[in-house]
Design an enzyme around this catalytic site. Structure first.
Site, short mmCIF file in Angstrom:
data_model
loop_
_atom_site.label_atom_id
_atom_site.label_comp_id
_atom_site.label_asym_id
_atom_site.label_seq_id
_atom_site.Cartn_x
_atom_site.Cartn_y
_atom_site.Cartn_z
CG HIS A 222 -0.17 0.25 2.52
ND1 HIS A 222 0.43 -0.78 3.20
CD2 HIS A 222 0.10 1.37 3.24
CE1 HIS A 222 1.03 -0.31 4.28
NE2 HIS A 222 0.84 0.99 4.34
C1 UD1 Z 1 -1.29 5.93 5.60
C2 UD1 Z 1 0.09 6.38 6.07
C3 UD1 Z 1 1.08 5.26 5.87
C4 UD1 Z 1 0.62 3.99 6.56
C5 UD1 Z 1 -0.80 3.65 6.11
C6 UD1 Z 1 -1.30 2.50 6.95
C7 UD1 Z 1 0.54 8.76 5.75
C8 UD1 Z 1 1.25 9.77 4.93
N1 UD1 Z 1 0.54 7.51 5.27
O1 UD1 Z 1 -1.20 5.65 4.22
O2 UD1 Z 1 2.32 5.63 6.43
O3 UD1 Z 1 1.48 2.95 6.20
O4 UD1 Z 1 -1.67 4.78 6.33
O5 UD1 Z 1 -2.33 1.81 6.36
O6 UD1 Z 1 0.01 9.10 6.77
N2 UD1 Z 1 -8.83 5.11 1.93
C9 UD1 Z 1 -10.12 4.67 1.96
N3 UD1 Z 1 -10.65 4.32 3.16
C10 UD1 Z 1 -9.96 4.38 4.33
C11 UD1 Z 1 -8.65 4.85 4.29
C12 UD1 Z 1 -8.08 5.21 3.08
O7 UD1 Z 1 -10.79 4.60 0.94
O8 UD1 Z 1 -10.50 4.03 5.39
C13 UD1 Z 1 -8.23 5.47 0.62
C14 UD1 Z 1 -8.61 6.89 0.19
O9 UD1 Z 1 -8.71 6.91 -1.20
C15 UD1 Z 1 -7.39 7.68 0.64
C16 UD1 Z 1 -6.27 6.67 0.34
O10 UD1 Z 1 -6.81 5.41 0.70
O11 UD1 Z 1 -7.25 8.87 -0.06
C17 UD1 Z 1 -4.98 6.93 1.09
O12 UD1 Z 1 -5.21 7.07 2.49
P1 UD1 Z 1 -4.15 7.89 3.38
O13 UD1 Z 1 -4.57 7.83 4.79
O14 UD1 Z 1 -3.91 9.23 2.77
O15 UD1 Z 1 -2.82 7.11 3.17
P2 UD1 Z 1 -2.50 5.57 3.32
O16 UD1 Z 1 -2.04 5.08 2.00
O17 UD1 Z 1 -3.59 4.86 3.99
N1 UDP Z 2 -3.26 -5.23 9.16
C1 UDP Z 2 -4.52 -5.74 9.39
N2 UDP Z 2 -5.28 -6.08 8.29
C2 UDP Z 2 -4.83 -5.96 7.02
C3 UDP Z 2 -3.52 -5.45 6.82
C4 UDP Z 2 -2.77 -5.07 7.91
O1 UDP Z 2 -4.95 -5.91 10.53
O2 UDP Z 2 -5.58 -6.28 6.08
C5 UDP Z 2 -2.46 -4.83 10.35
C6 UDP Z 2 -1.11 -5.51 10.42
O3 UDP Z 2 -1.22 -6.78 11.03
C7 UDP Z 2 -0.32 -4.52 11.26
C8 UDP Z 2 -0.88 -3.19 10.84
O4 UDP Z 2 -2.15 -3.46 10.25
O5 UDP Z 2 -0.57 -4.71 12.65
C9 UDP Z 2 0.04 -2.57 9.84
O6 UDP Z 2 -0.57 -1.54 9.21
P1 UDP Z 2 -0.26 -1.12 7.71
O7 UDP Z 2 0.41 -2.21 6.97
O8 UDP Z 2 -1.52 -0.56 7.17
O9 UDP Z 2 0.70 0.14 7.94
P2 UDP Z 2 2.27 0.33 8.16
O10 UDP Z 2 2.71 -0.56 9.25
O11 UDP Z 2 2.94 0.07 6.86
O12 UDP Z 2 2.39 1.78 8.51
#
Ligand code: UD1
Ligand code: UDP
Length: 380
Positions: A222
């Site tokens: 992601h």
């Molecule tokens: C964010 C964090 C990243 C982390 C990740 C965990 C930042 C800059 N990035 O990235 O470090 O690894 O969370 O998962 O803070 N969206 C949905 N529904 C949701 C959430 C997100 O549809 O509940 C979609 C939306 O289109 C949104 C996109 O995902 O614009 C990105 O979400 P965002 O929170 O900006 O960044 P992540 O890629 O989730």
């Molecule tokens: N995770 C989860 N369900 C998923 C993917 C990830 O519960 O479908 C959990 C994972 O086990 C870990 C946390 O989410 O505890 C990690 O988050 P993510 O990979 O979104 O973010 P990052 O660690 O890269 O910031």
């Protein structure tokens, strides 16, 4: 001590669950109170509420509803919302986790009001300032009064940036922060919730419910640098296509689903997409799989916790110990490197606890209460 905790994204719910549970336990609740703020950065049920329900995290007192949009706009809206709450609540400390935009906004809002910031997972560095996570970590660390580090490497990283434990000379401040090695709250979480997840009735368990057969590889993907860039995303898919011998289970982050569609990229047939799963299902999948492929920070570590070889779809990682120990291989987005890493990565002979002893949560509360990392409560 009154704490305001700021969370917003999936990995922060997992981390915050550990401290929220301890704070509400008999050992601490007379002395510590917590006010939980959800920025709204993640909002889908299976990216947010599901974690609160499963892990018994208290309902956030406030949800700012700031999700989606550009980084600047998102962080700015969070900053304004958190500032108003901090002015009203006047906490003794603001607790932030990890490296997301919610971390940055929480740290910045508190620092500007001269409220001490405690940063959990401080000192991690990938040495790539192009990553939004690296920007967020650096700023949060340099504004914090308490830097709560999971590893020795994190402490060394901070010292390279001129941040050294200033407690010997004075009570910590953001200019002379307290820097403590406390271990990793994600390790605490995996130990505590694994015991609960593994006694769920068979019908509730992911393998049974979703009809997943062993053996399989668990894939998550992601990060912005992999999903926003069409070439990298195609390279990763090509690498997976060349590794067709192993069925893969892929809980797809909403960001990735959106960008696969946008770039018109299809998954190889042996990669089975599923909806993002809750933490209990994820622990089950990590325990049941043969190998993990990921660009997630948290999942790299969890692969190690579960003694699973891991291929990381990045050029660099902040979790260097997993690579040095031989359990994790960096493959970037290069198809050949991914296919090669998948065929060669394997379980190693040695496994040692690299991320503490499962008591990071208690150590963090001891630091906040007494300034020392000797555990003060008797746990919960
Ligand atoms: C964010 C964090 C990243 C982390 C990740 C965990 C930042 C800059 N990035 O990235 O470090 O690894 O969370 O998962 O803070 N969206 C949905 N529904 C949701 C959430 C997100 O549809 O509940 C979609 C939306 O289109 C949104 C996109 O995902 O614009 C990105 O979400 P965002 O929170 O900006 O960044 P992540 O890629 O989730
Ligand atoms: N995770 C989860 N369900 C998923 C993917 C990830 O519960 O479908 C959990 C994972 O086990 C870990 C946390 O989410 O505890 C990690 O988050 P993510 O990979 O979104 O973010 P990052 O660690 O890269 O910031």
């Amino acid at each position: 001590m009154h704490i305001v905790t700021v969370v917003g994204a999936r990995p922060q719910f997992v981390k915050a669950a550990v401290l929220s549970r301890l704070i509400r336990s008999a050992a601490y609740r007379e002395r510590i109170s917590e006010f939980l703020v959800h920025t709204g950065q993640h909002w889908d049920d299976n990216m947010s509420n599901l974690f609160f329900r499963e892990m018994g995290i208290p309902e956030p007192e406030v949800n700012l509803g700031v999700g989606g949009g550009s980084h600047g706009r998102m962080t700015g809206d969070m900053l304004a919302g958190i500032e108003a709450i901090l002015i009203e609540r006047k906490p003794d400390v603001v607790l932030v986790y990890g490296d997301t935009n919610s971390t940055l906004a929480g740290a910045l809002a508190a620092a500007k009001l001269h409220i001490p910031v405690a940063h959990v997972e401080a000192g991690l560095r990938s040495r790539d300032k192009g990553m939004p996570e690296e920007q967020n970590r650096i700023v949060a660390d340099h504004l914090s009064t308490w830097l709560l580090c999971p590893t020795e490497t994190a402490i060394e990283n901070l010292s390279r940036e001129g941040l050294v434990d200033g407690q010997a000379t004075a009570a910590p401040t953001s200019d002379h922060p307290g820097i403590k090695l406390v271990g990793d709250v994600m390790y605490d979480a995996s130990l505590h919730y694994r015991a609960i997840a593994s006694v769920r009735p068979a019908a509730e368990r992911a393998l049974k419910r979703l009809g997943i057969d062993k053996p399989f590889c668990l894939l998550t993907l992601h990060r912005a640098e992999n999903t926003d860039d069409r070439e990298r995303l195609s390279g990763i898919m090509e690498g997976l296509r060349r590794s067709a011998g192993i069925p893969m289970i892929f809980p797809v982050h909403p960001r990735t689903r959106k960008l696969l569609d946008l770039h018109g990229i299809t998954l190889p047939p042996h990669v089975r997409p599923i909806e993002p799963v809750g933490y209990f299902d994820m622990l089950e999948l990590e325990e049941a799989c043969d190998t993990v492929i990921t660009d997630s920070g948290g999942v790299q570590k969890e692969a190690y916790f579960f003694h699973k070889p891991c291929v990381t779809l990045r050029e660099r990682t902040e979790w260097v110990e997993t690579v040095e120990s031989g359990w994790n291989r960096l493959a970037g987005a290069d198809p050949g490197a991914i296919a090669a890493a998948l065929t060669t990565v394997s379980a190693m002979d040695g496994w040692r606890p690299l991320y503490g002893m499962g008591d990071a949560g208690e150590r963090i509360l001891a630091v906040l209460e007494t300034g020392s990392d000797a555990k003060s409560g008797n746990g919960a």
